[in-house]
Design a protein around this motif. Sequence first.
Motif, PDB file in Angstrom:
ATOM      1  N   VAL A 220       0.831  -1.205   0.000  1.00  0.00           N
ATOM      2  CA  VAL A 220       0.000   0.000   0.000  1.00  0.00           C
ATOM      3  C   VAL A 220       0.869   1.260   0.000  1.00  0.00           C
ATOM      4  O   VAL A 220       0.638   2.195  -0.778  1.00  0.00           O
ATOM      5  CB  VAL A 220      -0.950   0.009   1.221  1.00  0.00           C
ATOM      6  CG1 VAL A 220      -1.669   1.351   1.345  1.00  0.00           C
ATOM      7  CG2 VAL A 220      -1.964  -1.125   1.102  1.00  0.00           C
ATOM      8  N   GLY A 221       1.879   1.291   0.869  1.00  0.00           N
ATOM      9  CA  GLY A 221       2.754   2.462   0.946  1.00  0.00           C
ATOM     10  C   GLY A 221       3.490   2.730  -0.354  1.00  0.00           C
ATOM     11  O   GLY A 221       3.558   3.875  -0.825  1.00  0.00           O
ATOM     12  N   ILE A 222       4.030   1.684  -0.957  1.00  0.00           N
ATOM     13  CA  ILE A 222       4.790   1.832  -2.202  1.00  0.00           C
ATOM     14  C   ILE A 222       3.894   2.321  -3.330  1.00  0.00           C
ATOM     15  O   ILE A 222       4.254   3.247  -4.083  1.00  0.00           O
ATOM     16  CB  ILE A 222       5.463   0.496  -2.581  1.00  0.00           C
ATOM     17  CG1 ILE A 222       6.590   0.179  -1.601  1.00  0.00           C
ATOM     18  CG2 ILE A 222       6.009   0.543  -4.009  1.00  0.00           C
ATOM     19  CD1 ILE A 222       7.121  -1.229  -1.716  1.00  0.00           C
ATOM     20  N   VAL A 223       2.721   1.726  -3.461  1.00  0.00           N
ATOM     21  CA  VAL A 223       1.811   2.091  -4.559  1.00  0.00           C
ATOM     22  C   VAL A 223       1.331   3.532  -4.408  1.00  0.00           C
ATOM     23  O   VAL A 223       1.273   4.292  -5.380  1.00  0.00           O
ATOM     24  CB  VAL A 223       0.622   1.117  -4.626  1.00  0.00           C
ATOM     25  CG1 VAL A 223      -0.434   1.621  -5.604  1.00  0.00           C
ATOM     26  CG2 VAL A 223       1.104  -0.269  -5.045  1.00  0.00           C
ATOM     27  N   LEU A 224       0.996   3.932  -3.182  1.00  0.00           N
ATOM     28  CA  LEU A 224       0.474   5.278  -2.948  1.00  0.00           C
ATOM     29  C   LEU A 224       1.429   6.362  -3.440  1.00  0.00           C
ATOM     30  O   LEU A 224       1.005   7.367  -4.018  1.00  0.00           O
ATOM     31  CB  LEU A 224       0.191   5.487  -1.454  1.00  0.00           C
ATOM     32  CG  LEU A 224      -1.086   4.858  -0.891  1.00  0.00           C
ATOM     33  CD1 LEU A 224      -1.154   5.069   0.616  1.00  0.00           C
ATOM     34  CD2 LEU A 224      -2.319   5.454  -1.559  1.00  0.00           C
ATOM     35  N   THR A 225       2.716   6.172  -3.199  1.00  0.00           N
ATOM     36  CA  THR A 225       3.671   7.247  -3.526  1.00  0.00           C
ATOM     37  C   THR A 225       4.382   7.053  -4.859  1.00  0.00           C
ATOM     38  O   THR A 225       4.674   8.036  -5.542  1.00  0.00           O
ATOM     39  CB  THR A 225       4.718   7.379  -2.408  1.00  0.00           C
ATOM     40  OG1 THR A 225       5.289   6.091  -2.135  1.00  0.00           O
ATOM     41  CG2 THR A 225       4.103   7.948  -1.149  1.00  0.00           C
ATOM     42  N   SER A 226       4.664   5.821  -5.257  1.00  0.00           N
ATOM     43  CA  SER A 226       5.417   5.619  -6.502  1.00  0.00           C
ATOM     44  C   SER A 226       4.630   6.096  -7.718  1.00  0.00           C
ATOM     45  O   SER A 226       5.196   6.640  -8.671  1.00  0.00           O
ATOM     46  CB  SER A 226       5.809   4.148  -6.671  1.00  0.00           C
ATOM     47  OG  SER A 226       4.667   3.325  -6.773  1.00  0.00           O
ATOM     48  N   VAL A 227       3.312   5.909  -7.681  1.00  0.00           N
ATOM     49  CA  VAL A 227       2.484   6.357  -8.798  1.00  0.00           C
ATOM     50  C   VAL A 227       2.529   7.877  -8.922  1.00  0.00           C
ATOM     51  O   VAL A 227       2.479   8.437 -10.017  1.00  0.00           O
ATOM     52  CB  VAL A 227       1.026   5.872  -8.610  1.00  0.00           C
ATOM     53  CG1 VAL A 227       0.111   6.488  -9.645  1.00  0.00           C
ATOM     54  CG2 VAL A 227       0.959   4.347  -8.703  1.00  0.00           C
ATOM     55  N   LEU A 228       2.662   8.572  -7.774  1.00  0.00           N
ATOM     56  CA  LEU A 228       2.694  10.038  -7.781  1.00  0.00           C
ATOM     57  C   LEU A 228       4.071  10.594  -8.149  1.00  0.00           C
ATOM     58  O   LEU A 228       4.170  11.639  -8.796  1.00  0.00           O
ATOM     59  CB  LEU A 228       2.287  10.572  -6.400  1.00  0.00           C
ATOM     60  CG  LEU A 228       0.856  10.261  -5.945  1.00  0.00           C
ATOM     61  CD1 LEU A 228       0.644  10.750  -4.515  1.00  0.00           C
ATOM     62  CD2 LEU A 228      -0.160  10.919  -6.878  1.00  0.00           C
ATOM     63  N   THR A 229       5.147   9.898  -7.735  1.00  0.00           N
ATOM     64  CA  THR A 229       6.487  10.449  -7.939  1.00  0.00           C
ATOM     65  C   THR A 229       7.124  10.048  -9.264  1.00  0.00           C
ATOM     66  O   THR A 229       8.063  10.705  -9.713  1.00  0.00           O
ATOM     67  CB  THR A 229       7.424  10.037  -6.792  1.00  0.00           C
ATOM     68  OG1 THR A 229       7.461   8.600  -6.706  1.00  0.00           O
ATOM     69  CG2 THR A 229       6.964  10.614  -5.468  1.00  0.00           C
ATOM     70  N   ALA A 230       6.631   8.992  -9.909  1.00  0.00           N
ATOM     71  CA  ALA A 230       7.196   8.589 -11.200  1.00  0.00           C
ATOM     72  C   ALA A 230       7.102   9.711 -12.242  1.00  0.00           C
ATOM     73  O   ALA A 230       8.077   9.981 -12.957  1.00  0.00           O
ATOM     74  CB  ALA A 230       6.519   7.318 -11.711  1.00  0.00           C
ATOM     75  N   PRO A 231       5.952  10.422 -12.371  1.00  0.00           N
ATOM     76  CA  PRO A 231       5.904  11.544 -13.323  1.00  0.00           C
ATOM     77  C   PRO A 231       6.911  12.644 -12.997  1.00  0.00           C
ATOM     78  O   PRO A 231       7.445  13.295 -13.901  1.00  0.00           O
ATOM     79  CB  PRO A 231       4.464  12.062 -13.186  1.00  0.00           C
ATOM     80  CG  PRO A 231       3.685  10.893 -12.680  1.00  0.00           C
ATOM     81  CD  PRO A 231       4.631  10.159 -11.782  1.00  0.00           C
TER      82      PRO A 231
END
Length: 265
Positions: A220-231
């Motif tokens: 949950v933690g990884i998905v929440l932030t990685s999707v936002l920071t990849a762009p």
Amino acid sequence: MTTILLMYMLVGAVAGILAGLLGIGGGLVIVPMLVFCFVRQGIPDAMIMHLALGTSLASIMFTAVSSFRAHHKRGAVHWDIVRKILIGIFTGTFIGSCIAAQLSTRFLKGFFVAFLYYVAVQMLTNKKPKPSRQIPGYTGMFGVGNVIGIVSSLVGIGGGTLSVPFMLWCNIPVHHAIGTSAAIGFPIAIAGTVGYIYNGLKATDLPLYSLGYIYLPALVGIVLTSVLTAPLGVRLAHSLPVNRLKRVFAILLLMVGTRMLISVL
């Protein structure tokens, strides 16, 4: 639990930025960071690599979708290649998860270290295979898919470090190879997640909130932030010296690999 979730959100943020900035698979970053976090949490050593690999593949399920959709919009996904390799990817990745379940954390760490060294050397030398053949038929692609799937499952990645060089060798342009690899990463993540859940259901000493070998708070933690920071990483790639950063990152991979190797020995 809040502190634990924040720790894994930080992991996802770092992985997302590096994936967008350097065009690397998140698993190369996520797996060693998860190993470090699991050790700090006091998770039994025998479970650490299995949980890290399974959770990494589960996170790729979510990040791969946005990636291959973006490539598809640019016409960079060869869906004929995806169809040819799909069955081999599914079988190979699931088989790889079954193999991993029978292996010790020590062996899996050693295998991951060897793979990190391979990727780091590739990044430092910037060697690319010479286009010298064409994409094989369904039988050949079934075999290739099994190899890519098994290795990807054993190191917790979406397979790009293997599928991109293969497609370049088969005369696929680099941007199309990357786009097609992103699409291939999705079935790898699905089959790997299913395999690590299935093989982990009978495991003992798993931490609370685990689904097989998937540690849900980390996912949950990884998905929440990685999707936002990849762009953000993608935007930084247009303003920073990416080739130089790749060399620095390759050296970092060598350092991380060496530290993991020391823990194995």
